[in-house]
Design a protein around this motif. Sequence first.
Motif, mmCIF file in Angstrom:
data_model
loop_
_atom_site.group_PDB
_atom_site.id
_atom_site.type_symbol
_atom_site.label_atom_id
_atom_site.label_comp_id
_atom_site.label_asym_id
_atom_site.label_seq_id
_atom_site.Cartn_x
_atom_site.Cartn_y
_atom_site.Cartn_z
ATOM 1 N N GLY A 187 0.796 -1.215 0.000
ATOM 2 C CA GLY A 187 0.000 0.000 0.000
ATOM 3 C C GLY A 187 0.828 1.265 0.000
ATOM 4 N N GLY A 188 0.307 2.318 0.630
ATOM 5 C CA GLY A 188 1.018 3.583 0.684
ATOM 6 C C GLY A 188 1.261 4.149 -0.693
ATOM 7 N N VAL A 189 2.513 4.579 -0.944
ATOM 8 C CA VAL A 189 2.829 5.176 -2.251
ATOM 9 C C VAL A 189 2.784 4.145 -3.381
ATOM 10 N N ASN A 190 2.689 2.869 -3.036
ATOM 11 C CA ASN A 190 2.608 1.816 -4.056
ATOM 12 C C ASN A 190 1.194 1.634 -4.603
ATOM 13 N N GLY A 191 0.227 2.326 -4.043
ATOM 14 C CA GLY A 191 -1.143 2.192 -4.489
ATOM 15 C C GLY A 191 -1.968 1.380 -3.516
#
Length: 567
Positions: A187-191
């Motif tokens: 998650g996070g900046v990875n989507g």
Amino acid sequence: MASIHLKPINEVAQRYGIAQEFLIPYGPSIAKIDLSLIKPQAPKGKLILVSSITPTPLGEGKTVTTIGLSQALNFIGESCIACIRQPSLGPVFGVKGGAAGGGKAQVLPMEKLNLHLTGDIHAITAAHNLAAAALDARLYHEQRLDRQFTEQTGLPRLNIDVNQILWKRVVDHNDRALRHITVGVNGGVNGVERSDGYDITAASELMAILALSESLKDMRQRIGQIILAHDIHGKPITTEQLEVAGAMTVLMKDAIQPTLMQTSENTPVLIHAGPFANIAHGNSSVIADRIALQQADYVVTEAGFGSDMGMEKFFNIKYRQSGIAPSCVVLVATLRSLKANSGKFDIKPGQPLPAEIANSNVELLAHGCKNLGWHINNAKRYGLPVVIAINRFPTDSDEELDYLRSFALSCGADGVEISDAFAAGGEGTAKLAKVVTQACQKQHQVTLLYPDEMSLTDKIKAIVNTYGANNTLFTPEAVSQLTQLEKLGFGHLPLCIAKTPLSISADPTLKNVPENFDVTISSFKVSAGAGFIRAYAGNIMTMPGLGTLPAYRNIDIDDQGEIVGLS
């Protein structure tokens, strides 16, 4: 085939009335055709649709027959153009090493056809994956910004349901490891982390759209209707709503132009699109057909798999949308494939033939011929003349060939003839060409299996009844989806049965002409842009895998740049 003399592609085109101004060259022997060539008046040509008996691992030679018949029609003094689909790199490197025909009946340069060609499949891959990236980006930013999303962007929230994302990514290779993947890991900046997967590019709805579009404008409109996902309230989310449809069309703007090549006898061939014949209609493009029928007296095209698959979908999907009707159906059969269709053997690709198949065996052939009889009757239900092309092998016995000819005629075939396309090209298929032209002169009227206004339930039963099933069964999920599709206004669309090509039924283990079986429909999915509904009858593989002895092992290049092992 170094001995074959290829003509400059402009000479091939000019012979069929296609002026230089309509050609977009891709080297000396390949060109795309500008769509301004298409004229509004009625075409002059007659379309010949090539299908086959139930496919076997032995191969029936449909493409060889398609190319050979087109050459033969020119050989006997008619003008003919062939229209075929573009090969996918998946089968080229995974299964058979090429899909250009063979022997003296193939499309050349063969390596160009099988490897990239003019980049249409790559354009579809890029356009498809752009939509996937755009959808995941929108999901990420809406969740990241939450209620501030509209304030910061000026865009309405799509409220994508992460569990109702329908649009997988695609790649043009057989890669089973990509069937089920996780994207946005951590998650996070990875989507947004979620389960996803890949299909092979030929399974993309964009491929079906390319094959069914009538113009650039039509393709743009169809792409805008693609349903990528559902929102949290169950409403469809389209590419138009995501504002990605225009960019997708830009990536495919050249792909809509068919590619012109030539056969080993300089017969022109239009190569365009390559949709699967299970989850799509499995035929080359409407645009290619229109151009060819406008420029030639006869056009030979090929439908994927057997008559229960690509041929059925040609009529009930492609003809229904385009109005382009064949004048004749040609069913391809071989002695060894009919004997294999008897169901008495478990035949695997690459294994030696059982002696009963390799040697003359009229009793075994008679048993397998029941499959041919079913396909003749199936083709006849659409109201057209049916000709049987016997794709001959050197070991075929005269006794078996005579039996097959008599059997086909007794089942109502309008003609039967041997094809020696592989060994002798157009001259070896000339007798078949004459039989086909005679069949094309017969009066006919296309009959479809169901009208648009019939309910989806009755449409599915109309198709399944042709298989000879006792009953059509629906899972609770399928029933729920049917209700929803009707509610959303898709009830008028034709159906595309996604099933195994290895049996007339939906069970690949039931060979020849199955009896006493049911067909269960497990789910439905709408291809709103292509204009049909997919009905799944079984576990349909949309991302093939590589076998233990893949074809790429034999493909290489020498010091002079000549490709070897691609055949």
